[in-house]
Scaffold this active site. Structure first.
Site, PDB file in Angstrom:
ATOM      1  N   PRO A 149       0.823  -1.214   0.000  1.00 25.33           N
ATOM      2  CA  PRO A 149       0.000   0.000   0.000  1.00 25.33           C
ATOM      3  C   PRO A 149       0.857   1.264   0.000  1.00 25.33           C
ATOM      4  O   PRO A 149       0.362   2.344  -0.329  1.00 25.33           O
ATOM      5  CB  PRO A 149      -0.787  -0.096   1.321  1.00 25.33           C
ATOM      6  CG  PRO A 149      -0.560  -1.445   1.858  1.00 25.33           C
ATOM      7  CD  PRO A 149       0.628  -2.041   1.187  1.00 25.33           C
ATOM      8  N   GLU A 185       2.318  -8.463   8.260  1.00 22.43           N
ATOM      9  CA  GLU A 185       2.554  -7.012   8.349  1.00 22.43           C
ATOM     10  C   GLU A 185       3.413  -6.519   7.197  1.00 22.43           C
ATOM     11  O   GLU A 185       3.563  -5.318   6.974  1.00 22.43           O
ATOM     12  CB  GLU A 185       3.242  -6.651   9.676  1.00 22.43           C
ATOM     13  CG  GLU A 185       2.329  -6.662  10.873  1.00 22.43           C
ATOM     14  CD  GLU A 185       1.080  -5.816  10.678  1.00 22.43           C
ATOM     15  OE1 GLU A 185       1.196  -4.670  10.218  1.00 22.43           O
ATOM     16  OE2 GLU A 185      -0.016  -6.311  10.970  1.00 22.43           O
ATOM     17  N   ARG A 217      -4.167  -8.420 -21.203  1.00 23.83           N
ATOM     18  CA  ARG A 217      -5.167  -7.938 -22.177  1.00 23.83           C
ATOM     19  C   ARG A 217      -4.587  -6.914 -23.147  1.00 23.83           C
ATOM     20  O   ARG A 217      -5.198  -6.600 -24.164  1.00 23.83           O
ATOM     21  CB  ARG A 217      -6.441  -7.440 -21.496  1.00 23.83           C
ATOM     22  CG  ARG A 217      -6.300  -6.219 -20.659  1.00 23.83           C
ATOM     23  CD  ARG A 217      -7.561  -6.009 -19.838  1.00 23.83           C
ATOM     24  NE  ARG A 217      -8.762  -5.784 -20.641  1.00 23.83           N
ATOM     25  CZ  ARG A 217      -9.025  -4.663 -21.287  1.00 23.83           C
ATOM     26  NH1 ARG A 217      -8.168  -3.668 -21.243  1.00 23.83           N
ATOM     27  NH2 ARG A 217     -10.123  -4.527 -21.988  1.00 23.83           N
ATOM     28  N   ASP A 233     -10.643   2.071 -24.109  1.00 23.36           N
ATOM     29  CA  ASP A 233     -10.839   1.939 -22.667  1.00 23.36           C
ATOM     30  C   ASP A 233     -10.481   3.217 -21.926  1.00 23.36           C
ATOM     31  O   ASP A 233      -9.744   4.054 -22.440  1.00 23.36           O
ATOM     32  CB  ASP A 233      -9.945   0.820 -22.110  1.00 23.36           C
ATOM     33  CG  ASP A 233     -10.490  -0.556 -22.418  1.00 23.36           C
ATOM     34  OD1 ASP A 233     -11.682  -0.663 -22.730  1.00 23.36           O
ATOM     35  OD2 ASP A 233      -9.701  -1.515 -22.347  1.00 23.36           O
TER      36      ASP A 233
HETATM   37  C1  LIG Z   1      -1.843  -6.573   5.657  1.00 21.47           C
HETATM   38  S1  LIG Z   1      -0.874  -6.002   4.323  1.00 21.47           S
HETATM   39  C2  LIG Z   1       0.410  -5.137   5.149  1.00 21.47           C
HETATM   40  C3  LIG Z   1       0.114  -3.693   5.260  1.00 21.47           C
HETATM   41  C4  LIG Z   1       1.267  -2.875   5.787  1.00 21.47           C
HETATM   42  N1  LIG Z   1       1.517  -3.158   7.161  1.00 21.47           N
HETATM   43  C5  LIG Z   1       0.920  -1.396   5.617  1.00 21.47           C
HETATM   44  O1  LIG Z   1       0.152  -0.887   6.430  1.00 21.47           O
HETATM   45  O2  LIG Z   1       1.401  -0.784   4.644  1.00 21.47           O
HETATM   46  C6  LIG Z   1      -0.076  -7.468   3.747  1.00 21.47           C
HETATM   47  C7  LIG Z   1       0.441  -7.402   2.332  1.00 21.47           C
HETATM   48  O3  LIG Z   1      -0.631  -7.203   1.432  1.00 21.47           O
HETATM   49  C8  LIG Z   1      -0.169  -6.516   0.286  1.00 21.47           C
HETATM   50  N2  LIG Z   1      -1.043  -5.340   0.096  1.00 21.47           N
HETATM   51  C9  LIG Z   1      -2.007  -4.921   0.931  1.00 21.47           C
HETATM   52  N3  LIG Z   1      -2.644  -3.857   0.452  1.00 21.47           N
HETATM   53  C10 LIG Z   1      -2.081  -3.573  -0.735  1.00 21.47           C
HETATM   54  C11 LIG Z   1      -2.294  -2.564  -1.711  1.00 21.47           C
HETATM   55  N4  LIG Z   1      -3.214  -1.614  -1.566  1.00 21.47           N
HETATM   56  N5  LIG Z   1      -1.530  -2.570  -2.813  1.00 21.47           N
HETATM   57  C12 LIG Z   1      -0.573  -3.507  -2.975  1.00 21.47           C
HETATM   58  N6  LIG Z   1      -0.321  -4.479  -2.079  1.00 21.47           N
HETATM   59  C13 LIG Z   1      -1.055  -4.525  -0.961  1.00 21.47           C
HETATM   60  C14 LIG Z   1       1.279  -6.153   0.518  1.00 21.47           C
HETATM   61  O4  LIG Z   1       2.094  -7.078  -0.163  1.00 21.47           O
HETATM   62  C15 LIG Z   1       1.408  -6.289   2.028  1.00 21.47           C
HETATM   63  O5  LIG Z   1       2.718  -6.624   2.408  1.00 21.47           O
END
Ligand SMILES: C[S@@+](CC[C@H](N)C(=O)[O-])C[C@H]1O[C@@H](n2cnc3c(N)ncnc32)[C@H](O)[C@@H]1O
Length: 254
Positions: A93, A120, A158, A173
């Site tokens: 994220p 995490e 795609r 698109d």
């Molecule tokens: C529970 S999340 C960890 C979130 C992290 N502690 C944070 O708050 O940024 C677990 C994993 O999901 C993936 N993930 C979660 N949300 C994502 C998003 N919006 N975009 C990309 N990957 C995401 C990532 O690989 C992350 O390491």
């Protein structure tokens, strides 16, 4: 192009790669996806890939060592197969938002190694040493990087030649020309609904191609101006709006 995906849940990928229009790209190897189950690189008998965070706090962290081993194995396999290394992408994220311009760029490249986080997240030392690009699916938190990886693979597949039966489909698109897509209609011409008959916009039945194109462009402009004014500003800055577009935008009461 080749994508190597390091994941704790490889079984999530097959259901997406065997359906729909993109299936052709995956099954033909046009987009060659190799799955690397992370637990195969764990060093203890419990196949452990996570542990508690230093400094305390909730949740678990993905261990550096299995990830480094997996990344090393991917690097060797790509090199033995004569595949260009390509970037290592981690989904997070905290990463750069995925957009169509990035998908287009990746769709023309050699592929990549995709690192899917869980818990995490991943020990920062792996990210610092190995990762070229961190990508986010949006401003929300998922429980893993597998859905972002699948979103990326689907978007890239795609765009491959021959995947969509009409190559013009993706040109129309959203985002391809920097704007949101216009609305689409199909049969019946008049849809009977309890609240009253809903006809298709008459211009779409006129057979007049220039009028239809102008109507679509205007719907696209008005939707983008309402929902994503940032895209209008970007299209204007890139010189993508014609004088007719600007005249039309000036008529909108936003
Ligand atoms: C529970 S999340 C960890 C979130 C992290 N502690 C944070 O708050 O940024 C677990 C994993 O999901 C993936 N993930 C979660 N949300 C994502 C998003 N919006 N975009 C990309 N990957 C995401 C990532 O690989 C992350 O390491």
């Amino acid at each position: 192009m080749r994508f190597d995906v390091i994941t704790l849940f490889p079984e999530l990928f097959a259901p997406f790669m065997t359906v729909g229009v993109t299936r052709r790209a995956f099954e033909s190897g046009q987009v060659d996806v190799r799955l690397w189950p992370l637990r195969d690189f764990a060093s203890d008998n419990y196949r452990r890939v996570d542990d508690r965070p230093y400094g305390g706090g909730p949740g678990m962290v993905m261990l550096a060592e299995p990830l480094l081993k997996a990344l090393g194995a991917v690097r060797n396999a790509r090199s033995e197969a004569g595949a260009t290394a390509g970037p290592v992408i981690h989904f997070s994220p905290t990463g750069r938002p995925i957009n169509q311009a990035l998908l287009r760029e990746l769709a023309q490249g050699p592929g990549a190694t995709l690192l899917c986080g869980r818990y995490e997240g991943i020990d920062q030392r792996v990210l610092d040493r190995e990762v070229d690009l961190e990508l986010s699916l949006g401003d929300f938190v998922l429980s893993g990087g597998e859905l972002p990886a699948l979103a990326l693979l689907d978007g890239i597949a795609r765009l491959q030649e021959g995947v969509l039966s009409d190559a013009r489909s993706h040109e129309q698109d959203s985002f391809e020309d920097g704007l949101l897509d216009c609305p689409h209609y199909s049969r019946p011409e008049v849809l009977a609904l309890p609240e009253g008959d809903q006809p298709v916009p008459p211009v779409l039945l006129s057979g007049h191609h220039a009028d239809i194109a102008r109507w679509r462009r205007e719907r696209s402009l008005s939707l983008t101006a309402q929902r994503r004014p940032d895209l209008i500003a970007a299209a204007r800055a890139a010189g993508r709006l014609s004088k007719a577009d600007e005249r039309y935008l000036a008529t909108l009461a936003l």
